[in-house]
Design a protein around this motif. Structure first.
Motif, PDB file in Angstrom:
ATOM      1  N   GLU A  77      39.653 100.755  46.316  1.00  0.00           N
ATOM      2  CA  GLU A  77      39.691 101.517  47.565  1.00  0.00           C
ATOM      3  C   GLU A  77      39.930 100.634  48.791  1.00  0.00           C
ATOM      4  O   GLU A  77      40.230 101.145  49.878  1.00  0.00           O
ATOM      5  N   LEU A  78      39.815  99.324  48.621  1.00  0.00           N
ATOM      6  CA  LEU A  78      39.891  98.403  49.755  1.00  0.00           C
ATOM      7  C   LEU A  78      41.276  98.399  50.399  1.00  0.00           C
ATOM      8  O   LEU A  78      42.304  98.401  49.706  1.00  0.00           O
ATOM      9  N   ASP A  79      41.286  98.366  51.696  1.00  0.00           N
ATOM     10  CA  ASP A  79      42.537  98.301  52.452  1.00  0.00           C
ATOM     11  C   ASP A  79      43.235  96.962  52.211  1.00  0.00           C
ATOM     12  O   ASP A  79      42.600  95.897  52.201  1.00  0.00           O
ATOM     13  N   PHE A  80      44.535  97.011  52.013  1.00  0.00           N
ATOM     14  CA  PHE A  80      45.337  95.817  51.706  1.00  0.00           C
ATOM     15  C   PHE A  80      45.174  94.754  52.790  1.00  0.00           C
ATOM     16  O   PHE A  80      44.956  93.573  52.494  1.00  0.00           O
ATOM     17  N   ASP A  81      45.279  95.136  54.035  1.00  0.00           N
ATOM     18  CA  ASP A  81      45.227  94.167  55.136  1.00  0.00           C
ATOM     19  C   ASP A  81      43.828  93.588  55.313  1.00  0.00           C
ATOM     20  O   ASP A  81      43.673  92.427  55.707  1.00  0.00           O
ATOM     21  N   GLU A  82      42.804  94.391  55.023  1.00  0.00           N
ATOM     22  CA  GLU A  82      41.438  93.872  55.084  1.00  0.00           C
ATOM     23  C   GLU A  82      41.220  92.810  54.022  1.00  0.00           C
ATOM     24  O   GLU A  82      40.616  91.760  54.287  1.00  0.00           O
ATOM     25  N   LEU A  83      41.714  93.072  52.814  1.00  0.00           N
ATOM     26  CA  LEU A  83      41.609  92.073  51.743  1.00  0.00           C
ATOM     27  C   LEU A  83      42.417  90.828  52.094  1.00  0.00           C
ATOM     28  O   LEU A  83      41.965  89.697  51.870  1.00  0.00           O
ATOM     29  N   ARG A  84      43.591  91.029  52.658  1.00  0.00           N
ATOM     30  CA  ARG A  84      44.434  89.890  53.037  1.00  0.00           C
ATOM     31  C   ARG A  84      43.711  88.966  54.014  1.00  0.00           C
ATOM     32  O   ARG A  84      43.773  87.738  53.887  1.00  0.00           O
ATOM     33  N   LEU A  85      42.998  89.546  54.973  1.00  0.00           N
ATOM     34  CA  LEU A  85      42.254  88.746  55.944  1.00  0.00           C
ATOM     35  C   LEU A  85      41.185  87.911  55.250  1.00  0.00           C
ATOM     36  O   LEU A  85      41.024  86.711  55.552  1.00  0.00           O
ATOM     37  N   SER A  86      40.464  88.512  54.323  1.00  0.00           N
ATOM     38  CA  SER A  86      39.422  87.779  53.606  1.00  0.00           C
ATOM     39  C   SER A  86      40.014  86.674  52.745  1.00  0.00           C
ATOM     40  O   SER A  86      39.470  85.563  52.675  1.00  0.00           O
ATOM     41  N   LEU A  87      41.118  86.957  52.084  1.00  0.00           N
ATOM     42  CA  LEU A  87      41.754  85.937  51.244  1.00  0.00           C
ATOM     43  C   LEU A  87      42.289  84.781  52.081  1.00  0.00           C
ATOM     44  O   LEU A  87      42.259  83.620  51.649  1.00  0.00           O
ATOM     45  N   GLU A  88      42.750  85.086  53.278  1.00  0.00           N
ATOM     46  CA  GLU A  88      43.186  84.024  54.196  1.00  0.00           C
ATOM     47  C   GLU A  88      42.007  83.127  54.561  1.00  0.00           C
ATOM     48  O   GLU A  88      42.147  81.898  54.633  1.00  0.00           O
ATOM     49  N   GLN A  89      40.849  83.729  54.773  1.00  0.00           N
ATOM     50  CA  GLN A  89      39.647  82.953  55.079  1.00  0.00           C
ATOM     51  C   GLN A  89      39.252  82.068  53.893  1.00  0.00           C
ATOM     52  O   GLN A  89      38.869  80.916  54.072  1.00  0.00           O
ATOM     53  N   VAL A  90      39.332  82.626  52.686  1.00  0.00           N
ATOM     54  CA  VAL A  90      38.998  81.860  51.484  1.00  0.00           C
ATOM     55  C   VAL A  90      39.984  80.712  51.294  1.00  0.00           C
ATOM     56  O   VAL A  90      39.599  79.587  50.965  1.00  0.00           O
ATOM     57  N   TYR A  91      41.245  80.980  51.529  1.00  0.00           N
ATOM     58  CA  TYR A  91      42.295  79.972  51.330  1.00  0.00           C
ATOM     59  C   TYR A  91      42.126  78.796  52.281  1.00  0.00           C
ATOM     60  O   TYR A  91      42.357  77.637  51.918  1.00  0.00           O
ATOM     61  N   SER A  92      41.667  79.075  53.477  1.00  0.00           N
ATOM     62  CA  SER A  92      41.587  78.018  54.498  1.00  0.00           C
ATOM     63  C   SER A  92      40.216  77.365  54.591  1.00  0.00           C
ATOM     64  O   SER A  92      40.061  76.345  55.262  1.00  0.00           O
ATOM     65  N   ARG A  93      39.197  77.945  53.919  1.00  0.00           N
ATOM     66  CA  ARG A  93      37.842  77.413  54.095  1.00  0.00           C
ATOM     67  C   ARG A  93      37.670  76.098  53.338  1.00  0.00           C
ATOM     68  O   ARG A  93      38.221  75.890  52.263  1.00  0.00           O
ATOM     69  N   LYS A  94      36.864  75.233  53.918  1.00  0.00           N
ATOM     70  CA  LYS A  94      36.606  73.925  53.322  1.00  0.00           C
ATOM     71  C   LYS A  94      35.271  73.922  52.569  1.00  0.00           C
ATOM     72  O   LYS A  94      34.971  73.003  51.832  1.00  0.00           O
ATOM     73  N   THR A  95      34.451  74.950  52.789  1.00  0.00           N
ATOM     74  CA  THR A  95      33.143  75.038  52.147  1.00  0.00           C
ATOM     75  C   THR A  95      33.044  76.377  51.420  1.00  0.00           C
ATOM     76  O   THR A  95      34.016  77.116  51.315  1.00  0.00           O
ATOM     77  N   THR A  96      31.842  76.694  50.926  1.00  0.00           N
ATOM     78  CA  THR A  96      31.628  77.970  50.257  1.00  0.00           C
ATOM     79  C   THR A  96      31.142  79.040  51.231  1.00  0.00           C
ATOM     80  O   THR A  96      30.556  80.031  50.823  1.00  0.00           O
ATOM     81  N   HIS A  97      31.389  78.828  52.521  1.00  0.00           N
ATOM     82  CA  HIS A  97      30.990  79.809  53.528  1.00  0.00           C
ATOM     83  C   HIS A  97      31.617  81.154  53.204  1.00  0.00           C
ATOM     84  O   HIS A  97      32.801  81.252  52.877  1.00  0.00           O
ATOM     85  N   ARG A  98      30.838  82.201  53.278  1.00  0.00           N
ATOM     86  CA  ARG A  98      31.311  83.525  52.906  1.00  0.00           C
ATOM     87  C   ARG A  98      32.456  84.011  53.791  1.00  0.00           C
ATOM     88  O   ARG A  98      32.422  83.858  55.009  1.00  0.00           O
ATOM     89  N   CYS A  99      33.449  84.648  53.161  1.00  0.00           N
ATOM     90  CA  CYS A  99      34.466  85.348  53.929  1.00  0.00           C
ATOM     91  C   CYS A  99      33.889  86.705  54.318  1.00  0.00           C
ATOM     92  O   CYS A  99      32.792  87.075  53.886  1.00  0.00           O
ATOM     93  N   SER A 100      34.610  87.465  55.112  1.00  0.00           N
ATOM     94  CA  SER A 100      34.075  88.736  55.617  1.00  0.00           C
ATOM     95  C   SER A 100      33.766  89.714  54.488  1.00  0.00           C
ATOM     96  O   SER A 100      32.770  90.439  54.542  1.00  0.00           O
ATOM     97  N   LEU A 101      34.582  89.729  53.456  1.00  0.00           N
ATOM     98  CA  LEU A 101      34.351  90.645  52.341  1.00  0.00           C
ATOM     99  C   LEU A 101      33.126  90.224  51.526  1.00  0.00           C
ATOM    100  O   LEU A 101      32.328  91.076  51.096  1.00  0.00           O
ATOM    101  N   GLU A 102      32.929  88.943  51.324  1.00  0.00           N
ATOM    102  CA  GLU A 102      31.745  88.449  50.619  1.00  0.00           C
ATOM    103  C   GLU A 102      30.471  88.757  51.414  1.00  0.00           C
ATOM    104  O   GLU A 102      29.422  89.037  50.832  1.00  0.00           O
ATOM    105  N   GLN A 103      30.568  88.700  52.734  1.00  0.00           N
ATOM    106  CA  GLN A 103      29.423  89.072  53.573  1.00  0.00           C
ATOM    107  C   GLN A 103      29.087  90.546  53.375  1.00  0.00           C
ATOM    108  O   GLN A 103      27.913  90.922  53.257  1.00  0.00           O
ATOM    109  N   GLU A 104      30.107  91.379  53.311  1.00  0.00           N
ATOM    110  CA  GLU A 104      29.894  92.814  53.111  1.00  0.00           C
ATOM    111  C   GLU A 104      29.274  93.086  51.747  1.00  0.00           C
ATOM    112  O   GLU A 104      28.394  93.932  51.602  1.00  0.00           O
ATOM    113  N   TRP A 105      29.727  92.357  50.724  1.00  0.00           N
ATOM    114  CA  TRP A 105      29.208  92.530  49.360  1.00  0.00           C
ATOM    115  C   TRP A 105      27.863  91.835  49.160  1.00  0.00           C
ATOM    116  O   TRP A 105      27.192  92.072  48.175  1.00  0.00           O
TER     117      TRP A 105
END
Length: 364
Positions: free
Chosen positions: A267-295
């Motif tokens: 059900e997740l919106d494509f662009d919302e997932l894209r934003l979270s994946l961009e955060q995961v791709y660029s992160r240097k640590t295991t800091h939660r992306c927005s979707l992981e925070q929601e989950w």
């Protein structure tokens, strides 16, 4: 004629042995089914790569074998749960009540006695904060001094007690623990449940079972609602074409999925997932992306840092949830029915064999 029921003594050790044999049977069956499916799946991918019309008989056999693998995987988990509950002490007249219960954030929130004011569902963060205050206040110890072998069974105690009460292993679903004479007093059944089952948990703190829950949800959909068909899909990575087999879910087919992580993804919106994946791709640590925070899940989403997370035409996202490869377009979500499923099955078998080799007599 009058017929009267006969009472008889149940040999639980014999029943446990029978379940052990059934588990071994399912493991052997999975190996056979996967070997047979490999041949039909390879042909399916070859036809797609060569742009040939798929042979209908091969496709039907491949789908039937895939369905059988999913059913067998779910049965294996159910058999293991049966084994664990029998080892913990379920009575013979309650065995049919035993079933796999995902120990996810939803289960924790539902069972917890710590209720967040003004909210229908307490967050795991809130529950943990309240529990930490409770266990340190009760024991007089700081958190660092509390053994994980005491902390986690107590933390999950409310949810575990609810499951054990349902099959009457416990007389009440209310979980209570104490600290006396320098040690924690925690119900033996609760301790055993946590030891046997924690590798299948799928929550914020123990998420090794997330991959299992994803495929179990697919099997529940297959068993009760619709067929999640296997779809061949060709992808380009680093200039190389690769073939994948996916379970495909259109966005509107989420109604056939149980509430859970997979349904959320469909059900997740494509662009919302894209934003979270961009955060995961660029992160240097295991800091939660927005979707992981929601989950409320730490470091559960991964991307391939080499190949990236989005296709060249910007129409498909690629990512991993607990090492399960997934893809998402604007109108469908794809779950790997190939290597990820194979690795998940292998890990599940290892986790179950590990659990069956546990010696928990120290709790008796």
């Amino acid at each position: 004629m009058d017929f009267q029921g006969r009472s008889f003594r149940v040999d639980m050790s014999g029943l446990i042995k029978q379940v052990e044999e059934n588990i071994e049977y399912q493991v052997g069956k999975l190996s056979f089914l996967w070997g047979a499916r490999d041949k039909t799946n390879d042909r399916l991918l070859e036809e797609a790569a060569n742009q040939k019309v798929a042979d209908p008989e091969n496709s039907a056999i491949n789908q039937a074998l895939t369905d059988a693998i999913m059913n067998s995987m779910a049965s294996l988990i159910d058999y293991y749960c049966m084994y664990c509950f029998m080892k913990i002490g379920v009575k013979s007249d309650r065995i049919l009540r035993v079933q796999y219960r995902p120990m996810n954030n939803h289960a924790l929130s539902n069972a917890s006695l710590f209720k967040e004011v003004g909210l229908e569902k307490s967050s795991v963060k809130f529950i943990k904060s309240q529990f930490n205050s409770n266990i340190t206040g009760l024991s007089g110890l700081d958190l660092a001094s509390i053994s994980i072998h005491d902390y986690w069974p107590a933390f999950f105690g409310d949810a575990i007690s609810a499951a054990l009460h349902d099959v009457r292993i416990l007389s009440t679903k209310k979980f209570e623990y104490d600290y006396k004479d320098g040690e924690f007093k925690i119900d033996t059944s609760v301790r055993k449940y946590h030891c046997y089952m924690h590798r299948l948990y799928c929550n914020e703190h123990f998420y090794g079972g997330v991959k299992y829950s994803i495929y179990v949800d697919i099997n529940n959909c297959l068993k009760h609602n619709i067929v999640p068909y296997v779809t061949p899909k060709l992808e380009m990575f680093g200039g190389e074409q690769r073939g994948f087999s996916y379970f495909e879910f259109k966005k509107d087919s989420s109604i056939f999925l149980k509430p859970g992580l997979l349904r959320d993804l469909v059900e997740l919106d494509f662009d919302e997932l894209r934003l979270s994946l961009e955060q995961v791709y660029s992160r240097k640590t295991t800091h939660r992306c927005s979707l992981e925070q929601e989950w409320e899940m730490d470091d559960i989403i991964k991307v391939d840092k080499g190949s990236g997370y989005i296709s060249k035409d910007q129409n498909t996202l690629y990512f991993f949830i607990d090492n399960v490869l997934m893809a998402k377009s604007r109108d469908a979500t794809f779950v790997d029915a190939g290597l990820s499923l194979k690795k998940t099955l292998s890990r599940l078998i290892d986790d179950i064999k590990w659990g069956m080799n546990l010696e928990l007599s120290e709790f008796d």
